[in-house]
Design an enzyme around this catalytic site. Structure first.
Site, PDB file in Angstrom:
ATOM      1  N   ALA A  62      47.712  38.651  53.541  1.00 36.30           N
ATOM      2  CA  ALA A  62      48.192  38.943  52.394  1.00 36.30           C
ATOM      3  C   ALA A  62      48.900  40.345  52.388  1.00 36.30           C
ATOM      4  O   ALA A  62      48.859  41.103  53.182  1.00 36.30           O
ATOM      5  CB  ALA A  62      47.023  39.330  51.415  1.00 36.30           C
ATOM      6  N   GLY A  70      44.824  36.747  55.293  1.00 37.05           N
ATOM      7  CA  GLY A  70      45.247  35.705  54.577  1.00 37.05           C
ATOM      8  C   GLY A  70      46.287  34.685  55.390  1.00 37.05           C
ATOM      9  O   GLY A  70      46.068  33.645  55.255  1.00 37.05           O
ATOM     10  N   GLU A 116      43.597  32.602  56.979  1.00 35.99           N
ATOM     11  CA  GLU A 116      42.836  31.811  55.813  1.00 35.99           C
ATOM     12  C   GLU A 116      43.992  30.654  55.531  1.00 35.99           C
ATOM     13  O   GLU A 116      43.365  29.382  55.252  1.00 35.99           O
ATOM     14  CB  GLU A 116      42.453  32.975  54.788  1.00 35.99           C
ATOM     15  CG  GLU A 116      41.429  33.803  55.024  1.00 35.99           C
ATOM     16  CD  GLU A 116      41.238  34.836  54.131  1.00 35.99           C
ATOM     17  OE1 GLU A 116      42.306  35.893  53.839  1.00 35.99           O
ATOM     18  OE2 GLU A 116      40.376  34.855  53.371  1.00 35.99           O
ATOM     19  N   GLU A 171      40.339  42.281  57.196  1.00 34.53           N
ATOM     20  CA  GLU A 171      40.507  43.039  55.989  1.00 34.53           C
ATOM     21  C   GLU A 171      39.325  44.243  55.824  1.00 34.53           C
ATOM     22  O   GLU A 171      39.673  45.233  54.996  1.00 34.53           O
ATOM     23  CB  GLU A 171      40.061  41.772  54.722  1.00 34.53           C
ATOM     24  CG  GLU A 171      41.133  41.011  54.564  1.00 34.53           C
ATOM     25  CD  GLU A 171      40.876  39.797  55.684  1.00 34.53           C
ATOM     26  OE1 GLU A 171      40.122  39.872  56.443  1.00 34.53           O
ATOM     27  OE2 GLU A 171      41.388  38.691  55.084  1.00 34.53           O
TER      28      GLU A 171
HETATM   29  N1  CAA Z   1      51.426  43.286  54.348  1.00 33.23           N
HETATM   30  C1  CAA Z   1      52.515  43.793  53.999  1.00 33.23           C
HETATM   31  N2  CAA Z   1      53.289  44.465  55.048  1.00 33.23           N
HETATM   32  C2  CAA Z   1      53.018  44.309  56.237  1.00 33.23           C
HETATM   33  C3  CAA Z   1      51.736  43.349  56.660  1.00 33.23           C
HETATM   34  C4  CAA Z   1      50.933  43.003  55.577  1.00 33.23           C
HETATM   35  N3  CAA Z   1      49.559  42.220  55.655  1.00 33.23           N
HETATM   36  N4  CAA Z   1      51.675  43.053  58.001  1.00 33.23           N
HETATM   37  C5  CAA Z   1      52.766  43.812  58.462  1.00 33.23           C
HETATM   38  N5  CAA Z   1      53.747  44.218  57.663  1.00 33.23           N
HETATM   39  C6  CAA Z   1      54.780  45.007  57.556  1.00 33.23           C
HETATM   40  C7  CAA Z   1      54.416  46.424  58.167  1.00 33.23           C
HETATM   41  O1  CAA Z   1      54.414  47.301  57.126  1.00 33.23           O
HETATM   42  C8  CAA Z   1      55.942  46.744  58.632  1.00 33.23           C
HETATM   43  O2  CAA Z   1      56.989  46.899  57.628  1.00 33.23           O
HETATM   44  P1  CAA Z   1      57.905  48.275  57.737  1.00 33.23           P
HETATM   45  O3  CAA Z   1      58.709  47.874  58.875  1.00 33.23           O
HETATM   46  O4  CAA Z   1      58.497  48.428  56.516  1.00 33.23           O
HETATM   47  O5  CAA Z   1      56.979  49.565  57.873  1.00 33.23           O
HETATM   48  C9  CAA Z   1      56.583  45.345  59.202  1.00 33.23           C
HETATM   49  O6  CAA Z   1      55.411  44.363  58.610  1.00 33.23           O
HETATM   50  C10 CAA Z   1      56.019  45.181  60.828  1.00 33.23           C
HETATM   51  O7  CAA Z   1      55.070  45.536  60.888  1.00 33.23           O
HETATM   52  P2  CAA Z   1      54.405  46.456  62.223  1.00 33.23           P
HETATM   53  O8  CAA Z   1      55.433  47.686  62.183  1.00 33.23           O
HETATM   54  O9  CAA Z   1      52.973  46.847  61.795  1.00 33.23           O
HETATM   55  O10 CAA Z   1      54.424  45.534  63.465  1.00 33.23           O
HETATM   56  P3  CAA Z   1      53.494  45.774  64.717  1.00 33.23           P
HETATM   57  O11 CAA Z   1      53.876  44.607  65.786  1.00 33.23           O
HETATM   58  O12 CAA Z   1      53.389  47.050  65.008  1.00 33.23           O
HETATM   59  O13 CAA Z   1      51.962  45.448  64.245  1.00 33.23           O
HETATM   60  C11 CAA Z   1      50.350  43.926  63.173  1.00 33.23           C
HETATM   61  C12 CAA Z   1      51.725  44.047  63.868  1.00 33.23           C
HETATM   62  C13 CAA Z   1      49.127  44.187  64.217  1.00 33.23           C
HETATM   63  C14 CAA Z   1      50.239  42.438  62.722  1.00 33.23           C
HETATM   64  C15 CAA Z   1      50.326  44.924  62.324  1.00 33.23           C
HETATM   65  O14 CAA Z   1      51.470  44.826  61.253  1.00 33.23           O
HETATM   66  C16 CAA Z   1      49.097  44.927  61.317  1.00 33.23           C
HETATM   67  O15 CAA Z   1      48.056  45.365  61.478  1.00 33.23           O
HETATM   68  N6  CAA Z   1      49.496  44.135  59.824  1.00 33.23           N
HETATM   69  C17 CAA Z   1      48.026  44.167  58.905  1.00 33.23           C
HETATM   70  C18 CAA Z   1      47.256  43.010  59.434  1.00 33.23           C
HETATM   71  C19 CAA Z   1      46.209  42.810  58.195  1.00 33.23           C
HETATM   72  O16 CAA Z   1      45.588  43.994  58.060  1.00 33.23           O
HETATM   73  N7  CAA Z   1      46.134  41.722  57.574  1.00 33.23           N
HETATM   74  C20 CAA Z   1      44.937  41.715  56.541  1.00 33.23           C
HETATM   75  C21 CAA Z   1      45.717  41.878  55.129  1.00 33.23           C
HETATM   76  S1  CAA Z   1      44.737  41.927  53.741  1.00 33.23           S
HETATM   77  C22 CAA Z   1      44.658  40.326  53.415  1.00 33.23           C
HETATM   78  O17 CAA Z   1      44.967  39.340  54.023  1.00 33.23           O
HETATM   79  C23 CAA Z   1      43.486  39.961  52.486  1.00 33.23           C
HETATM   80  C24 CAA Z   1      42.805  38.585  52.134  1.00 33.23           C
HETATM   81  O18 CAA Z   1      41.808  38.049  52.665  1.00 33.23           O
HETATM   82  C25 CAA Z   1      43.716  37.448  51.621  1.00 33.23           C
END
Ligand code: CAA
Length: 257
Positions: A65, A108, A111, A131
């Site tokens: 998400a 998400g 999911e 999460e």
């Molecule tokens: N939401 C918003 N933006 C996101 C995102 C997310 N879930 N995941 C990645 N992005 C964005 C980053 O902020 C970044 O944007 P900027 O360039 O503007 O900074 C861009 O995508 C590229 O990401 P990274 O620079 O972090 O890429 P990476 O290759 O270094 O890392 C990754 C990849 C390990 C997937 C890392 O991006 C990450 O940990 N993302 C978040 C994963 C996460 O926590 N997901 C759960 C979200 S909460 C949820 O999903 C609730 C639910 O149950 C529905």
């Protein structure tokens, strides 16, 4: 129909939907949900379309998400607006659909993949429910679908540690149907979808409803549901055609009635 965050193509009877927010690793914001609800409803309503493939990019199916959208949200926004409830409109899709996953399928993203009828994974796929690291928990069905798919021990470990699971472990654990080399993922997904699309369409929906019922009910009720639906298929023209075609050693011509 035009969409802001997804690309939609039709390949004969197969609809291909690609998540298209590369700058955010396909993070699922409200616009993605609105676009997917519209695309899936259009697919369900189009009698020429008989299977759908949902995919992302090579790097990410979806990284979760959209954290930036949720950052300022409080309880009133989440609970009051029933945030995420709209995904039930995606899971209400009657016709078959497959998730073709390469790269990250986190939060998400994992999911949504699990909402599909099954997952085909590239060998690069990484699944996770991270999460907890954000101070929350899965919110789009992950705690329930992951547990049903891979069992309590692994689902609990994934949710409590937020660790990622690679494609091989995901297949071994029953989360994905099959792994294919990343370069072949789209060909294999479209080929699999085309095979499903070539099946009698009412039987496809019936098979889907039967398998899904196994997750919703006890064994005796589920078996009765199966038998009643099986009996019902005997009222279709496609049942007569299917069995006649077998006896006549030819392919069936389906009419969807
Ligand atoms: N939401 C918003 N933006 C996101 C995102 C997310 N879930 N995941 C990645 N992005 C964005 C980053 O902020 C970044 O944007 P900027 O360039 O503007 O900074 C861009 O995508 C590229 O990401 P990274 O620079 O972090 O890429 P990476 O290759 O270094 O890392 C990754 C990849 C390990 C997937 C890392 O991006 C990450 O940990 N993302 C978040 C994963 C996460 O926590 N997901 C759960 C979200 S909460 C949820 O999903 C609730 C639910 O149950 C529905």
């Amino acid at each position: 129909m035009t969409y802001e965050t997804i690309l939609v193509e039709q390949h004969d009877a197969v609809t291909l939907v690609r998540l298209n927010r590369p700058q955010a690793l396909n993070a699922l914001n409200s616009q993605v949900l609105a676009d997917l609800i519209a695309a899936f409803a259009a697919y369900d309503a189009d009698s020429t379309q008989r299977c759908l493939v949902l995919t992302g990019s090579e790097k990410a199916f979806a990284a979760g998400a959209d954290i930036k959208e949720m950052q300022a949200m409080g309880f009133a926004g989440a609970f009051g607006d029933n945030f995420f409830a709209g995904w039930e409109r995606v899971t209400a899709t009657r016709k078959p659909w497959i998730a073709a996953v390469a790269g990250f399928a986190l939060g998400g993203g994992c999911e949504v993949a699990m909402m599909a009828d099954f997952i085909l994974a590239a060998d690069t796929a990484k699944f996770g429910q991270p999460e907890i690291k954000l101070g929350v928990a899965p919110g789009m069905g992950g705690s329930q679908r992951l547990t049903r798919a891979i069992g309590k021990a692994k689902a609990m470990e994934m949710c409590l540690t937020g660790r990622m699971m690679g494609a091989e472990e995901a297949e071994r654990s029953g989360l994905v149907a099959r792994i294919v080399p990343a370069a072949e993922l789209m060909d294999e997904a479209l080929k699999t979808a085309a095979a499903i699309a070539a099946m009698p369409p009412l039987a496809a929906i019936a098979n889907k409803e039967m398998v899904n019922t196994a997750f919703e009910t006890g064994l005796a009720t589920g078996i009765l549901f199966e038998r009643r639906l099986f009996d019902g298929l005997f009222a279709t023209e496609d049942k007569i055609e299917g069995m006649t075609a077998f006896v006549e050693k030819r392919a069936g011509n389906w009419v969807g009635r």
